[in-house]
Scaffold this motif. Structure first.
Motif, PDB file in Angstrom:
ATOM      1  N   PHE A  20      -6.666  11.787 -20.198  1.00 25.21           N
ATOM      2  CA  PHE A  20      -5.673  10.795 -19.755  1.00 25.21           C
ATOM      3  C   PHE A  20      -5.383  10.947 -18.266  1.00 25.21           C
ATOM      4  CE2 PHE A  20      -1.207   9.697 -18.912  1.00 25.21           C
ATOM      5  CZ  PHE A  20      -1.231   8.354 -19.261  1.00 25.21           C
ATOM      6  N   ILE A  21      -5.204  12.196 -17.816  1.00 28.18           N
ATOM      7  CA  ILE A  21      -4.919  12.448 -16.401  1.00 28.18           C
ATOM      8  C   ILE A  21      -6.086  12.001 -15.535  1.00 28.18           C
ATOM      9  CG2 ILE A  21      -4.605  14.275 -14.686  1.00 28.18           C
ATOM     10  CD1 ILE A  21      -2.941  15.787 -16.758  1.00 28.18           C
ATOM     11  N   SER A  22      -7.305  12.320 -15.959  1.00 32.53           N
ATOM     12  CA  SER A  22      -8.496  11.926 -15.205  1.00 32.53           C
ATOM     13  C   SER A  22      -8.619  10.408 -15.110  1.00 32.53           C
ATOM     14  CB  SER A  22      -9.745  12.518 -15.867  1.00 32.53           C
ATOM     15  OG  SER A  22     -10.914  12.107 -15.188  1.00 32.53           O
ATOM     16  N   MET A  23      -8.370   9.726 -16.228  1.00 31.91           N
ATOM     17  CA  MET A  23      -8.449   8.273 -16.243  1.00 31.91           C
ATOM     18  C   MET A  23      -7.379   7.663 -15.341  1.00 31.91           C
ATOM     19  SD  MET A  23      -8.182   5.667 -19.505  1.00 31.91           S
ATOM     20  CE  MET A  23      -6.425   6.031 -19.725  1.00 31.91           C
ATOM     21  N   SER A  24      -6.156   8.226 -15.396  1.00 32.39           N
ATOM     22  CA  SER A  24      -5.053   7.714 -14.575  1.00 32.39           C
ATOM     23  C   SER A  24      -5.365   7.854 -13.096  1.00 32.39           C
ATOM     24  CB  SER A  24      -3.763   8.461 -14.901  1.00 32.39           C
ATOM     25  OG  SER A  24      -3.404   8.297 -16.257  1.00 32.39           O
ATOM     26  N   VAL A  61      -8.105   5.290 -12.133  1.00 33.37           N
ATOM     27  CA  VAL A  61      -7.548   3.932 -12.069  1.00 33.37           C
ATOM     28  C   VAL A  61      -6.694   3.766 -10.818  1.00 33.37           C
ATOM     29  CG1 VAL A  61      -5.941   2.321 -13.171  1.00 33.37           C
ATOM     30  CG2 VAL A  61      -7.624   3.538 -14.552  1.00 33.37           C
ATOM     31  N   GLY A  62      -5.874   4.778 -10.539  1.00 31.75           N
ATOM     32  CA  GLY A  62      -5.025   4.723  -9.348  1.00 31.75           C
ATOM     33  C   GLY A  62      -5.836   4.656  -8.070  1.00 31.75           C
ATOM     34  N   LEU A  63      -6.887   5.460  -7.994  1.00 29.98           N
ATOM     35  CA  LEU A  63      -7.746   5.457  -6.813  1.00 29.98           C
ATOM     36  C   LEU A  63      -8.440   4.108  -6.645  1.00 29.98           C
ATOM     37  CD1 LEU A  63      -9.012   7.041  -4.474  1.00 29.98           C
ATOM     38  CD2 LEU A  63     -10.802   7.798  -6.057  1.00 29.98           C
ATOM     39  N   ALA A  64      -8.908   3.537  -7.756  1.00 30.59           N
ATOM     40  CA  ALA A  64      -9.574   2.231  -7.705  1.00 30.59           C
ATOM     41  C   ALA A  64      -8.605   1.141  -7.241  1.00 30.59           C
ATOM     42  CB  ALA A  64     -10.143   1.882  -9.078  1.00 30.59           C
ATOM     43  N   VAL A 107       0.835  -1.203   0.000  1.00 29.57           N
ATOM     44  CA  VAL A 107       0.000   0.000   0.000  1.00 29.57           C
ATOM     45  C   VAL A 107       0.872   1.255   0.000  1.00 29.57           C
ATOM     46  CG1 VAL A 107      -1.658   1.350   1.343  1.00 29.57           C
ATOM     47  CG2 VAL A 107      -1.966  -1.117   1.127  1.00 29.57           C
ATOM     48  N   GLY A 108       1.915   1.261   0.840  1.00 32.74           N
ATOM     49  CA  GLY A 108       2.788   2.429   0.945  1.00 32.74           C
ATOM     50  C   GLY A 108       3.526   2.738  -0.339  1.00 32.74           C
ATOM     51  N   VAL A 109       4.093   1.711  -0.965  1.00 36.93           N
ATOM     52  CA  VAL A 109       4.826   1.910  -2.225  1.00 36.93           C
ATOM     53  C   VAL A 109       3.886   2.434  -3.304  1.00 36.93           C
ATOM     54  CG1 VAL A 109       6.018   0.714  -4.111  1.00 36.93           C
ATOM     55  CG2 VAL A 109       6.624   0.212  -1.737  1.00 36.93           C
ATOM     56  N   PHE A 110       2.733   1.823  -3.415  1.00 37.21           N
ATOM     57  CA  PHE A 110       1.774   2.250  -4.434  1.00 37.21           C
ATOM     58  C   PHE A 110       1.280   3.660  -4.160  1.00 37.21           C
ATOM     59  CE2 PHE A 110      -2.207   2.136  -6.873  1.00 37.21           C
ATOM     60  CZ  PHE A 110      -1.734   1.592  -8.057  1.00 37.21           C
ATOM     61  N   PHE A 111       1.072   3.984  -2.880  1.00 41.07           N
ATOM     62  CA  PHE A 111       0.610   5.321  -2.501  1.00 41.07           C
ATOM     63  C   PHE A 111       1.651   6.374  -2.855  1.00 41.07           C
ATOM     64  CE2 PHE A 111       0.137   8.788   0.604  1.00 41.07           C
ATOM     65  CZ  PHE A 111      -1.177   9.140   0.366  1.00 41.07           C
ATOM     66  N   VAL A 112       2.930   6.085  -2.578  1.00 43.29           N
ATOM     67  CA  VAL A 112       4.014   7.023  -2.904  1.00 43.29           C
ATOM     68  C   VAL A 112       4.083   7.263  -4.408  1.00 43.29           C
ATOM     69  CG1 VAL A 112       6.534   7.272  -2.980  1.00 43.29           C
ATOM     70  CG2 VAL A 112       5.415   6.572  -0.854  1.00 43.29           C
ATOM     71  N   ILE A 113       3.980   6.195  -5.182  1.00 38.55           N
ATOM     72  CA  ILE A 113       4.023   6.323  -6.646  1.00 38.55           C
ATOM     73  C   ILE A 113       2.841   7.150  -7.149  1.00 38.55           C
ATOM     74  CG2 ILE A 113       3.836   5.052  -8.827  1.00 38.55           C
ATOM     75  CD1 ILE A 113       5.335   2.748  -7.440  1.00 38.55           C
ATOM     76  N   MET A 114       1.646   6.847  -6.651  1.00 34.61           N
ATOM     77  CA  MET A 114       0.458   7.549  -7.116  1.00 34.61           C
ATOM     78  C   MET A 114       0.477   9.031  -6.730  1.00 34.61           C
ATOM     79  SD  MET A 114      -1.237   5.595  -8.979  1.00 34.61           S
ATOM     80  CE  MET A 114      -2.477   6.862  -9.247  1.00 34.61           C
TER      81      MET A 114
END
Length: 297
Positions: free
Chosen positions: A165-169, A172-175, A38-45
């Motif tokens: 593209f930004i909105s979709m990204s 997707v990241g939030l999901a 979760v932490g790694v993915f959160f930092v990336i997002m």
């Protein structure tokens, strides 16, 4: 609840963690592995969101003023643009500045354009920024209808694709983050449930001697809290060290670039606080959900 009772519950929760050391280790490990992901993915997002926000803020509307407009006409046009509710700022860029910017942007090839300094063919420009980048297209269409607005440029066609593209990204990241959190809660809940199942006799005895559900629940509530906090320590350390190294490596390379990553301080402390809160919440939630069956609530 009295302070003495709370101290008793806290002491019992620590004793229980020690008595069931292998189960404690399994639960803490489950929390640790999950929070690392979760932490790694959160930092990336969060860093991708930072880049996306920077790109959005770089979007602007360039209004080329008609050469026939005098100073009063230009001022009137500026005031009309500023009256649009979505407009954040309007900056004036004279044609001399526009020519110099063109020459600088072309490098050596731009030297030839210095011949136009005496007879500048470019227009004066209003650079318009909107409060919300997504309002760019709407505002541009309104400005196109105004007097003395010769041309209105904002990267039509490309800007719409960029925002989509930004909105979709982001969606997707939030999901993915929500899905990962639910998966984490499910896995950790099941791990903690195994711990509680192994102690069902203890719960049954407490019920037989007249202990209330609240009295039984509190030590497990605190155990879940400690498990979550213990499980968040290693992810915080690993993510902090990794992000510090990544920041030291990338920051010099990105210096002067419009794309920037989030600064180590205070971002990593915010991530640490979020991971501790998530660990505590997941631990408490897992304990309370698991014990309900045995309390017959």
């Amino acid at each position: 609840m009295k302070a003495r009772t709370l101290r008793r519950h806290a002491k019992e929760s620590f004793k229980s963690l020690g008595r069931n050391s292998w189960m404690t280790f399994a639960s803490v490990s489950a929390v640790t592995v999950t929070l690392i992901l979760v932490g790694v993915f959160f930092v990336i997002m969060m860093n991708l969101n930072k880049v996306a926000t920077t790109i959005e803020e770089d979007v602007e509307i360039r209004v080329h003023i008609d050469v026939a407009a005098n100073e009063q006409d230009q001022e009137k046009l500026k005031q009309t643009i500023e009256q649009i509710a979505e407009v954040k700022s309007v900056a004036y860029s004279p044609k001399e500045t526009e020519l110099n910017n063109l020459i600088d942007s072309l490098g050596e090839e731009g030297e030839a354009f210095k011949l136009f300094e005496q007879d500048n063919p470019l227009n004066d420009v209003f650079v318009v920024k909107t409060k919300k980048p997504t309002d760019t297209m709407k505002v541009a269409k309104q400005i196109e209808q105004m007097n003395y607005a010769s041309k209105v440029k904002y990267g039509q066609g490309q800007v719409e694709k960029l925002f989509n593209f930004i909105s979709m990204s982001r969606n997707v990241g939030l999901a993915l983050i929500i899905g990962l959190l639910f998966t984490a809660m499910f896995l950790i809940s099941n791990t903690i449930k195994i711990t509680i199942v192994a102690r069902r006799k203890e719960i049954e005895i407490m019920k037989l001697v007249g202990a209330t559900n609240s009295f039984i629940r509190w030590p497990f509530f605190l155990e879940g809290l400690w498990l979550g906090i213990l499980g968040s320590i290693l992810p915080i350390i690993l993510i902090s060290v990794a992000y510090n190294q990544a920041y030291d490596y990338l920051q010099p390379k990105l210096k002067g670039n419009f794309i920037q990553i989030l600064e180590f301080n205070p971002f990593i402390y915010q991530v640490g606080a979020i991971l501790i809160a998530l660990g505590a919440f997941i631990g408490i939630w897992g304990s309370l959900m698991s014990i309900r069956k045995f309390l017959k609530v």
